[in-house]
Structures are given as structure tokens and as C-alpha cells.
Design a protein around this motif. Structure first.
Motif, PDB file in Angstrom:
ATOM      1  N   CYS A  17      -0.716  10.770  -1.030  1.00  0.00           N
ATOM      2  CA  CYS A  17      -1.915   9.991  -0.682  1.00  0.00           C
ATOM      3  C   CYS A  17      -3.127  10.904  -0.523  1.00  0.00           C
ATOM      4  O   CYS A  17      -3.048  11.922   0.166  1.00  0.00           O
ATOM      5  CB  CYS A  17      -1.706   9.244   0.630  1.00  0.00           C
ATOM      6  SG  CYS A  17      -0.674   7.786   0.471  1.00  0.00           S
ATOM      7  N   ASP A  61       4.351  12.979  -0.032  1.00  0.00           N
ATOM      8  CA  ASP A  61       3.345  11.949   0.230  1.00  0.00           C
ATOM      9  C   ASP A  61       2.056  12.462  -0.434  1.00  0.00           C
ATOM     10  O   ASP A  61       1.428  13.386   0.059  1.00  0.00           O
ATOM     11  CB  ASP A  61       3.171  11.785   1.746  1.00  0.00           C
ATOM     12  CG  ASP A  61       1.985  10.885   2.106  1.00  0.00           C
ATOM     13  OD1 ASP A  61       1.241  10.463   1.199  1.00  0.00           O
ATOM     14  OD2 ASP A  61       1.806  10.624   3.312  1.00  0.00           O
ATOM     15  N   SER A 110      -0.876   5.445  -2.657  1.00  0.00           N
ATOM     16  CA  SER A 110      -1.499   4.131  -2.477  1.00  0.00           C
ATOM     17  C   SER A 110      -2.497   3.853  -3.592  1.00  0.00           C
ATOM     18  O   SER A 110      -3.254   4.742  -3.991  1.00  0.00           O
ATOM     19  CB  SER A 110      -2.226   4.136  -1.132  1.00  0.00           C
ATOM     20  OG  SER A 110      -3.045   2.999  -1.015  1.00  0.00           O
ATOM     21  N   ILE A 117      -4.959   1.756  -3.213  1.00  0.00           N
ATOM     22  CA  ILE A 117      -6.305   1.543  -2.668  1.00  0.00           C
ATOM     23  C   ILE A 117      -6.918   2.874  -2.230  1.00  0.00           C
ATOM     24  O   ILE A 117      -7.901   2.922  -1.510  1.00  0.00           O
ATOM     25  CB  ILE A 117      -6.369   0.464  -1.564  1.00  0.00           C
ATOM     26  CG1 ILE A 117      -5.556   0.828  -0.345  1.00  0.00           C
ATOM     27  CG2 ILE A 117      -5.918  -0.881  -2.111  1.00  0.00           C
ATOM     28  CD1 ILE A 117      -5.808  -0.104   0.852  1.00  0.00           C
ATOM     29  N   LYS A 118      -6.311   3.946  -2.713  1.00  0.00           N
ATOM     30  CA  LYS A 118      -6.919   5.267  -2.591  1.00  0.00           C
ATOM     31  C   LYS A 118      -7.166   5.800  -4.012  1.00  0.00           C
ATOM     32  O   LYS A 118      -7.402   5.004  -4.922  1.00  0.00           O
ATOM     33  CB  LYS A 118      -6.021   6.180  -1.766  1.00  0.00           C
ATOM     34  CG  LYS A 118      -5.947   5.714  -0.311  1.00  0.00           C
ATOM     35  CD  LYS A 118      -5.099   6.593   0.541  1.00  0.00           C
ATOM     36  CE  LYS A 118      -5.092   6.076   1.972  1.00  0.00           C
ATOM     37  NZ  LYS A 118      -4.082   6.785   2.775  1.00  0.00           N
ATOM     38  N   TYR A 149       1.935  11.244   8.447  1.00  0.00           N
ATOM     39  CA  TYR A 149       0.818  10.319   8.685  1.00  0.00           C
ATOM     40  C   TYR A 149       1.227   9.208   9.668  1.00  0.00           C
ATOM     41  O   TYR A 149       2.370   8.747   9.674  1.00  0.00           O
ATOM     42  CB  TYR A 149       0.439   9.710   7.331  1.00  0.00           C
ATOM     43  CG  TYR A 149      -0.802   8.886   7.314  1.00  0.00           C
ATOM     44  CD1 TYR A 149      -2.051   9.484   7.329  1.00  0.00           C
ATOM     45  CD2 TYR A 149      -0.728   7.494   7.254  1.00  0.00           C
ATOM     46  CE1 TYR A 149      -3.200   8.719   7.286  1.00  0.00           C
ATOM     47  CE2 TYR A 149      -1.875   6.721   7.201  1.00  0.00           C
ATOM     48  CZ  TYR A 149      -3.104   7.344   7.227  1.00  0.00           C
ATOM     49  OH  TYR A 149      -4.239   6.586   7.182  1.00  0.00           O
ATOM     50  N   LEU A 197       3.691   6.291   9.301  1.00  0.00           N
ATOM     51  CA  LEU A 197       5.093   6.608   9.047  1.00  0.00           C
ATOM     52  C   LEU A 197       5.901   6.770  10.334  1.00  0.00           C
ATOM     53  O   LEU A 197       7.133   6.756  10.297  1.00  0.00           O
ATOM     54  CB  LEU A 197       5.202   7.893   8.208  1.00  0.00           C
ATOM     55  CG  LEU A 197       5.105   7.762   6.683  1.00  0.00           C
ATOM     56  CD1 LEU A 197       6.115   6.743   6.176  1.00  0.00           C
ATOM     57  CD2 LEU A 197       3.726   7.388   6.197  1.00  0.00           C
ATOM     58  N   SER A 227       0.861  -1.185   0.000  1.00  0.00           N
ATOM     59  CA  SER A 227       0.000   0.000   0.000  1.00  0.00           C
ATOM     60  C   SER A 227       0.893   1.229   0.000  1.00  0.00           C
ATOM     61  O   SER A 227       2.097   1.140  -0.275  1.00  0.00           O
ATOM     62  CB  SER A 227      -0.903  -0.003   1.232  1.00  0.00           C
ATOM     63  OG  SER A 227      -0.108   0.162   2.392  1.00  0.00           O
ATOM     64  N   GLY A 228       0.302   2.361   0.334  1.00  0.00           N
ATOM     65  CA  GLY A 228       1.044   3.622   0.310  1.00  0.00           C
ATOM     66  C   GLY A 228       2.213   3.648   1.283  1.00  0.00           C
ATOM     67  O   GLY A 228       3.305   4.102   0.934  1.00  0.00           O
ATOM     68  N   THR A 229       1.989   3.158   2.493  1.00  0.00           N
ATOM     69  CA  THR A 229       3.056   3.182   3.503  1.00  0.00           C
ATOM     70  C   THR A 229       4.291   2.437   2.989  1.00  0.00           C
ATOM     71  O   THR A 229       5.427   2.897   3.170  1.00  0.00           O
ATOM     72  CB  THR A 229       2.576   2.511   4.809  1.00  0.00           C
ATOM     73  OG1 THR A 229       1.375   3.151   5.226  1.00  0.00           O
ATOM     74  CG2 THR A 229       3.622   2.620   5.904  1.00  0.00           C
ATOM     75  N   SER A 269      -2.061  15.834   2.105  1.00  0.00           N
ATOM     76  CA  SER A 269      -3.369  15.638   2.734  1.00  0.00           C
ATOM     77  C   SER A 269      -3.331  15.995   4.220  1.00  0.00           C
ATOM     78  O   SER A 269      -2.274  15.993   4.844  1.00  0.00           O
ATOM     79  CB  SER A 269      -3.765  14.177   2.569  1.00  0.00           C
ATOM     80  OG  SER A 269      -4.780  13.846   3.465  1.00  0.00           O
TER      81      SER A 269
HETATM   82  C1  LIG Z   1      -3.351   6.527   3.745  1.00  0.00           C
HETATM   83  C2  LIG Z   1      -2.182   7.400   3.878  1.00  0.00           C
HETATM   84  C3  LIG Z   1      -0.896   6.861   3.955  1.00  0.00           C
HETATM   85  C4  LIG Z   1      -0.622   5.399   4.006  1.00  0.00           C
HETATM   86  O1  LIG Z   1      -1.197   4.687   2.975  1.00  0.00           O
HETATM   87  P1  LIG Z   1      -1.692   3.170   3.169  1.00  0.00           P
HETATM   88  O2  LIG Z   1      -2.154   2.847   1.799  1.00  0.00           O
HETATM   89  O3  LIG Z   1      -2.811   3.179   4.177  1.00  0.00           O
HETATM   90  O4  LIG Z   1      -0.521   2.395   3.613  1.00  0.00           O
HETATM   91  C5  LIG Z   1       0.157   7.751   4.036  1.00  0.00           C
HETATM   92  N1  LIG Z   1      -0.042   9.069   4.051  1.00  0.00           N
HETATM   93  C6  LIG Z   1      -1.266   9.622   3.982  1.00  0.00           C
HETATM   94  C7  LIG Z   1      -1.428  11.107   4.002  1.00  0.00           C
HETATM   95  C8  LIG Z   1      -2.379   8.797   3.890  1.00  0.00           C
HETATM   96  O5  LIG Z   1      -3.589   9.337   3.817  1.00  0.00           O
END
Ligand SMILES: *Cc1c(COP(=O)(O)O)cnc(C)c1O
Length: 419
Positions: free
Chosen positions: A205, A203, A226, A228-229, A115, A118, A88-90, A170
Motif C-alpha cells: 500500500c 503490504d 488497495s 483507492i490508493k 498498519y 491490521l 480495499s487494501g485491508t 510504507s
Molecule cells: C492504507 C493502508 C492499508 C489499508 O488499506 P485500506 O485500503 O485503507 O483498507 C494497509 N497498509 C498500509 C501501509 C496502508 O497505507
């Protein structure tokens, strides 16, 4: 007096009429971004064969290599990697930082604490041997000043060891506003004037396709997010992406895969169609989720709650926060969102303890993709002022139906009145 369902719908429809011009702004952004994405597809001559994917090492994977080019084009980057091998994003962000930073380097977090997930990567809340801190990397945090970057403090902290300056677009789960690409871009420019070798990392996301631009349009060196976003369009079942300067992408992939293997490997069997189709519909999905948030903001404001952003404010991520002030309202809100979910509608969300939080957290999500926050979800720490953070929604209509359910339950429980 107990209000009838039809009164609620009338109440919401009346508000919806008033906010049409706000919707139009996002129709326009989505049109721009849809055209950008389509152009990236047609320029790269995507054909059916690109969707099938590879096995084993994944050498010469035409679908993967082309999707990388499409992402590079969409995000105005020299190169990009889009991988189901990232959880995922992390994972994508952690791989980026670990790939770019070495012992004695410094990383400055210019937009306050990053976030939550992290914190362990950096090493503030974890004693893993693989944290940045344990590798001799020094993190410096520049707290925001009412949602603004503290430029003086940031510049003061730059020295010859500064390798990365890190930005989060974000709001995450904080009460600050999201930051626009343009506003962030001014800071990138200033940093580059001080030392052009500083790596500007973003970041991204929750930020993709919310504006007509992306961070690299303003000079960001590396961004990650990510699948899934936003950019997965609700179809990608997992994954992450990184985009930016080619030399940095190569260096990150030497770390994330292995030196000598890098970005030219990694099988994609059966996943590519979701990634392609997901990014193709993402501009429209993001728009629907934002328009749903605008309606929610306007409705809750009309009911007397503080909301951020307000329905008329510009939006730079897909998160809507509402200050509910009462525990019962927070619980009721999350229960209604859960019961309005296509999956697990019977589940009742219960506040629970989460590592890193000093109070229990309640979460409502009934999503096709586990944990996907491009799908409608709501969560908040169970403590005063009882903020709820709402994001996502694959269709505007779903969000509207969910808002009707939220109001209905609150009225039934005697928590609010409408007239
Ligand atoms: C969701 C998010 C992440 C982490 O992403 P995951 O897909 O949940 O691992 C990192 N930074 C921000 C700002 C996010 O909203």
C-alpha cells in the motif's frame, strides 16, 4: 505585518525553482513506469470489449482475466487478481493472510507493528472469532531499529513453524521512513537462504509506482494493496489486488471466494473501465502526488519545520510527514487542506476519537472517492509533537494551490511569517 497572497506565491515559486532537479528524478521514474504499464496493455491486446464486464458468476470474463494478467506483468508476478469484490487494501491483505495461514503457523512482522487496520485482523485489538490469533496462529513482531529491520532478532525468531514473514513498505502513520524495494530485497534473499519455503509477504500500500521496481522484482512471494490508493489512479471507486506466485494466489482465492470457485469467478459489470484506465494513468498520478509532497516538504522546511522525508531524500511511498509542534498549526493545516478540496470544502475538520488511537485524530479529506488517499488528504493525532501526515493529490497544481491556502491561513492567524 500581514503578507499578501502574491508574496506567498513568490515565496513558493522561489522554492519550486530550487527543487527542479528533485522533480526530474520522478519524471524519469514515471516515464519508466508508464512504459511498463503500456507494454503490459499492448502485450495483452486490450480492446474495447475488455472494458464492458460480466454479470452473475462472471465465467469467462475476458476483461477481468486480462486485467489480472496486466497486473501480474506490471508487478513482475506469476499471477495477480484485481477485484472490486475486495473492499480495499485491508480486505485483500486479510484474505491473503487467512488464505495462507493455518493453525500452529507463525507469522513474523519484520517491519514492526503493521498498519493500524491490521491489528484487528491479527487479533491484538479485537475479540472477533476470526482473528489470526483465535485460529491458533502466532504473530511475532520485530520492532524496527531507527527505520531499519533488526536482522539478528528476525533471524533468531525463525523456526520450522514460520510460514510468513510480513513486510510493510510504507511508513503508515508512524515516524519511520518508508523502505526501498532494494533494501527489503536483501532481507528476502537472506530469508530464502535460511528456508526457501518461507512466504515473503509485502503490504505494498502506497508503494506502487513510486520506484522503477516492485517487491516481486526482488523475490517477494505475495504482495497486496488497495485500489483507492496508487494503482487505482484516482479512478477506481473501490477494490484491492493481490499478486505473486500462482500457487499462493490460487490458495488465497480458494479462501476469499470458495474452494472450487476461486479466481475464475466474480462479475465485473461497469467496473473494469475504471480499473483499466486507473492503472494506466497511475504512474503519472503517483508522480504528481510525489512532486507535490516534495514542494510541500521544501516549503515547510524553509519555514523552519522538521519534515520527513526531506525534499532531497529518496522516496519509497507517497506519505509526507511534517512536525508542526503546535496544536493551532495542526488544526489550521488540516482546515486549509479541507477548504482546498474539490468536495466538501465547507466542512470543518474536528478532532475525534478513533479506535486504536490514544489521542483524538484530525482528518482532512474532500475526495471524489470516499477515503481515497491517492487524493489529497491530511491527518494527524492531536498530541505533541503535532505531526501531520499528508498524502496524495491528483494534480500537482492542486497540491500547490492547497499549499498556498495553508500558508495564507497560517499567516492570517498570525501563526507564521514569511519574508
Ligand atoms: C492504507 C493502508 C492499508 C489499508 O488499506 P485500506 O485500503 O485503507 O483498507 C494497509 N497498509 C498500509 C501501509 C496502508 O497505507
Amino acid at each position: 505585518m500581514k503578507c499578501k497572497h502574491s508574496n506567498i506565491i513568490k515565496f513558493i515559486n522561489r522554492i519550486e525553482e530550487k527543487i527542479k532537479s528533485e522533480f526530474a528524478k520522478h519524471d524519469d521514474i514515471a516515464l519508466h513506469n508508464q512504459s511498463k504499464v503500456l507494454t503490459a496493455f499492448t502485450k495483452n491486446n486490450v480492446s474495447e470489449g475488455h472494458l464492458y464486464g460480466s454479470t452473475g458468476y462472471g465465467y469467462n470474463d475476458m476483461g477481468r482475466n486480462t486485467l489480472d494478467k496486466i497486473y501480474a506483468e506490471i508487478f513482475s508476478a506469476e499471477a495477480a487478481i484485481v477485484r472490486g469484490q475486495f473492499v480495499s487494501g485491508t480486505h485483500a491483505i486479510s484474505a491473503s493472510l487467512n488464505g495462507l495461514l493455518f493453525s500452529n503457523d507463525e507469522i513474523i512482522f519484520a517491519t514492526g507493528m503493521p498498519y493500524d487496520t491490521l491489528h484487528k485482523v491479527v487479533g491484538w485489538t479485537s475479540c472477533s472469532k476470526h482473528t489470526l490469533i483465535n485460529k491458533g496462529i502466532k504473530p511475532i513482531v520485530i520492532p524496527l531499529n531507527s527505520s531499519k529491520i533488526n536482522l539478528d532478532f528476525l533471524v533468531e525468531n525463525i523456526n520450522e513453524k514460520t510460514k510468513i514473514v510480513y513486510f510493510q513498505k510504507s511508513m503508515g502513520y508512524t515516524s519511520r521512513s518508508a523502505l526501498s524495494n532494494k533494501e527489503l530485497g536483501e532481507v528476502y534473499k537472506l530469508l530464502k537462504e535460511i528456508n526457501e519455503d518461507i512466504i515473503i509477504f509485502v503490504d505494498n500500500c502506497y508503494g506502487e509506482f513510486v520506484e522503477k521496481t516492485e517487491p516481486c522484482d526482488y523475490g517477494a512471494d505475495v504482495i497486496a494493496g488497495s485500489l483507492i490508493k496508487n494503482p487505482g489512479g484516482g479512478l477506481a471507486p473501490w477494490g484491492g489486488y493481490i499478486a505473486g506466485k500462482e500457487k499462493y494466489i490460487d490458495q488465497i482465492m480458494d479462501f476469499a471466494v470458495a474452494p472450487g470457485l476461486g479466481k475464475d469467478m466474480g462479475g465485473t459489470k461497469d467496473i473494469l473501465r475504471y480499473f483499466y484506465q486507473g492503472v494506466f494513468i497511475a504512474p503519472s498520478i503517483v508522480k504528481q502526488s510525489i512532486q507535490g509532497s516534495i514542494l510541500l516538504a521544501a516549503v515547510m522546511k524553509e519555514l523552519g519545520f522538521n519534515v520527513s522525508p526531506s525534499f532531497g531524500e529518496p522516496r519509497f511511498d507517497i506519505i509526507q510527514s511534517i512536525t508542526l509542534n503546535k496544536k493551532d498549526l495542526l488544526l489550521s493545516f488540516c482546515e486549509s487542506i479541507q477548504s482546498a478540496s474539490p468536495i466538501d470544502s465547507l466542512a470543518k475538520p474536528i478532532p475525534g476519537d478513533l479506535p486504536g488511537y490514544d489521542s483524538p485524530v484530525i482528518m482532512a479529506a474532500g475526495t471524489f472517492i470516499q477515503g481515497a488517499s491517492i487524493e489529497l488528504s491530511a491527518d494527524g493525532p492531536v498530541k505533541y509533537p503535532y505531526n501531520v501526515y499528508v498524502q496524495g493529490g491528483l494534480t500537482y497544481e492542486h497540491i500547490k494551490v492547497a499549499i498556498i491556502k495553508v500558508l495564507n491561513q497560517m499567516i492570517e492567524h498570525g501563526l507564521i511569517n514569511i519574508n
